[in-house]
Design a protein around this motif. Sequence first.
Motif, PDB file in Angstrom:
ATOM      1  N   THR A   1       0.694  -1.245  -0.031  1.00  0.00           N
ATOM      2  CA  THR A   1      -0.040   0.033   0.090  1.00  0.00           C
ATOM      3  C   THR A   1       0.864   1.222  -0.050  1.00  0.00           C
ATOM      4  OG1 THR A   1      -0.067   0.160   2.493  1.00  0.00           O
ATOM      5  CG2 THR A   1      -1.920  -1.297   1.262  1.00  0.00           C
ATOM      6  N   ALA A   2       0.267   2.473  -0.364  1.00  0.00           N
ATOM      7  CA  ALA A   2       1.091   3.809  -0.329  1.00  0.00           C
ATOM      8  C   ALA A   2       0.353   4.374   1.200  1.00  0.00           C
ATOM      9  CB  ALA A   2       0.671   4.649  -1.315  1.00  0.00           C
ATOM     10  N   ASP A   3       1.426   5.031   1.696  1.00  0.00           N
ATOM     11  CA  ASP A   3       0.991   5.627   2.979  1.00  0.00           C
ATOM     12  C   ASP A   3       1.703   6.762   3.316  1.00  0.00           C
ATOM     13  OD1 ASP A   3      -0.098   5.682   5.724  1.00  0.00           O
ATOM     14  OD2 ASP A   3       1.114   4.134   6.644  1.00  0.00           O
ATOM     15  N   LYS A   4       1.276   7.579   4.209  1.00  0.00           N
ATOM     16  CA  LYS A   4       2.090   9.041   4.600  1.00  0.00           C
ATOM     17  C   LYS A   4       2.811   8.474   5.820  1.00  0.00           C
ATOM     18  CE  LYS A   4      -1.996  11.619   3.805  1.00  0.00           C
ATOM     19  NZ  LYS A   4      -3.167  12.995   4.643  1.00  0.00           N
ATOM     20  N   PRO A   5       4.045   9.397   5.686  1.00  0.00           N
ATOM     21  CA  PRO A   5       5.222   9.029   6.615  1.00  0.00           C
ATOM     22  C   PRO A   5       4.751   9.373   7.985  1.00  0.00           C
ATOM     23  CG  PRO A   5       5.403  11.159   5.541  1.00  0.00           C
ATOM     24  CD  PRO A   5       4.216  10.507   4.483  1.00  0.00           C
ATOM     25  N   ASP A   6       5.187   8.556   9.250  1.00  0.00           N
ATOM     26  CA  ASP A   6       4.799   8.936  10.167  1.00  0.00           C
ATOM     27  C   ASP A   6       6.168   9.374  10.867  1.00  0.00           C
ATOM     28  OD1 ASP A   6       6.703   6.615  10.710  1.00  0.00           O
ATOM     29  OD2 ASP A   6       5.158   5.323  11.231  1.00  0.00           O
ATOM     30  N   ALA A   7       6.327   9.752  12.295  1.00  0.00           N
ATOM     31  CA  ALA A   7       7.358  10.289  12.831  1.00  0.00           C
ATOM     32  C   ALA A   7       8.675   9.477  12.870  1.00  0.00           C
ATOM     33  CB  ALA A   7       6.994  10.587  14.512  1.00  0.00           C
ATOM     34  N   TYR A   8       8.633   8.239  12.891  1.00  0.00           N
ATOM     35  CA  TYR A   8       9.725   7.501  12.796  1.00  0.00           C
ATOM     36  C   TYR A   8      10.272   7.484  11.072  1.00  0.00           C
ATOM     37  CZ  TYR A   8      10.907   4.625  16.981  1.00  0.00           C
ATOM     38  OH  TYR A   8      11.164   4.489  18.072  1.00  0.00           O
ATOM     39  N   ASP A   9       9.521   7.439  10.341  1.00  0.00           N
ATOM     40  CA  ASP A   9       9.695   7.489   8.960  1.00  0.00           C
ATOM     41  C   ASP A   9      10.735   9.015   8.606  1.00  0.00           C
ATOM     42  OD1 ASP A   9       8.303   5.123   8.283  1.00  0.00           O
ATOM     43  OD2 ASP A   9       6.527   6.081   7.821  1.00  0.00           O
ATOM     44  N   ILE A  10       9.979   9.931   9.143  1.00  0.00           N
ATOM     45  CA  ILE A  10      10.659  11.246   9.078  1.00  0.00           C
ATOM     46  C   ILE A  10      11.877  11.436   9.726  1.00  0.00           C
ATOM     47  CG2 ILE A  10      10.501  13.773   9.669  1.00  0.00           C
ATOM     48  CD1 ILE A  10       7.300  13.306   9.309  1.00  0.00           C
ATOM     49  N   LYS A  11      12.069  10.725  10.613  1.00  0.00           N
ATOM     50  CA  LYS A  11      13.226  10.825  11.493  1.00  0.00           C
ATOM     51  C   LYS A  11      14.320   9.920  11.055  1.00  0.00           C
ATOM     52  CE  LYS A  11      15.272   9.696  16.142  1.00  0.00           C
ATOM     53  NZ  LYS A  11      15.060   9.411  17.558  1.00  0.00           N
ATOM     54  N   TYR A  12      13.987   8.702  10.473  1.00  0.00           N
ATOM     55  CA  TYR A  12      15.082   7.665  10.036  1.00  0.00           C
ATOM     56  C   TYR A  12      15.363   7.688   8.790  1.00  0.00           C
ATOM     57  CZ  TYR A  12      15.430   6.078  14.855  1.00  0.00           C
ATOM     58  OH  TYR A  12      15.363   5.982  16.237  1.00  0.00           O
ATOM     59  N   LEU A  13      14.255   7.769   7.691  1.00  0.00           N
ATOM     60  CA  LEU A  13      14.200   7.882   6.242  1.00  0.00           C
ATOM     61  C   LEU A  13      14.685   8.963   5.863  1.00  0.00           C
ATOM     62  CD1 LEU A  13      11.347   5.297   5.527  1.00  0.00           C
ATOM     63  CD2 LEU A  13      13.716   4.980   5.615  1.00  0.00           C
ATOM     64  N   ASN A  14      14.692  10.101   6.782  1.00  0.00           N
ATOM     65  CA  ASN A  14      15.118  11.673   5.898  1.00  0.00           C
ATOM     66  C   ASN A  14      14.243  11.946   5.086  1.00  0.00           C
ATOM     67  OD1 ASN A  14      17.252  11.484   7.636  1.00  0.00           O
ATOM     68  ND2 ASN A  14      18.830  11.004   6.200  1.00  0.00           N
ATOM     69  N   CYS A  15      13.015  11.711   5.303  1.00  0.00           N
ATOM     70  CA  CYS A  15      12.034  12.082   4.411  1.00  0.00           C
ATOM     71  C   CYS A  15      11.078  13.330   4.931  1.00  0.00           C
ATOM     72  CB  CYS A  15      10.937  11.065   3.721  1.00  0.00           C
ATOM     73  SG  CYS A  15       9.902  10.429   5.268  1.00  0.00           S
ATOM     74  N   THR A  16      10.292  14.000   3.955  1.00  0.00           N
ATOM     75  CA  THR A  16       9.259  14.886   4.884  1.00  0.00           C
ATOM     76  C   THR A  16       7.840  14.523   4.641  1.00  0.00           C
ATOM     77  OG1 THR A  16       8.411  15.846   2.533  1.00  0.00           O
ATOM     78  CG2 THR A  16      10.682  16.826   3.268  1.00  0.00           C
TER      79      THR A  16
END
Length: 234
Positions: A180-195
């Motif tokens: 599925t496609a999803d919106k980033p959560d806090a961990y995604d933003i922190k560890y994957l360097n995404c917005t």
Amino acid sequence: MSKYQDIANDIEKKIIEKKYINKLPEQVVLAQKYHTSRVTIIHALKILQDRKLIHAVKGHGTYISAKPIPKIFLNSGVAQNDGFTKHTHDSKKLVSKVISFNIRKPTDKEKEAFNLSENEDVYDIIRLRILNSEPIKLEYTVMPVNRIPGLNLDILHKSIYSYIENKLGIKIGKDERLITADKPDAYDIKYLNCTSNDPILCVKQKAYFENGTPFELSESRNRYDRGGLTVNKG
């Protein structure tokens, strides 16, 4: 995986490693190199064209696209279940950073999925996968302790699937995946360097040993711009 897919992946590797620059060898030469037919080579080149790595110029041959190829872009098949490590080429440096590693009691959902009793334990693992110094994916993994004994930090920094097959001698079988496609959560933003506006490719998986015993529930959260999944019709 079919032979033409293997050939396509090998040619892609050589393009990334700059072993092929500007232009690919003629189809006849590639067929001789890979000990196969020209038809198989044509199928392999079609895959690379779909990946926008090459383009054909009528009467002149097959050229490598001018668009730079991200060295950290990784493509794997939806039907492949042999672990992330096997999909990284030798030219790519894979590092697994363990964010957390715990042993706990299973939730009701996990007990049902693994057919566990209340007294049995599960591993609860979060790992960040880093390729060529760039974060690729976050992996949340739950596995029954009694089915994969001996997991430790050293193994988690390497390959769990390699440990299962090579050290424990257990064959890995099929899996079930929900993509599925999803919106980033806090961990995604922190560890994957995404917005907060970057999409995330989410893959939920239940994996089985070859004998049909389930051994893994996982969720991988992938940066949209550093990997892909290929669906092949059987």
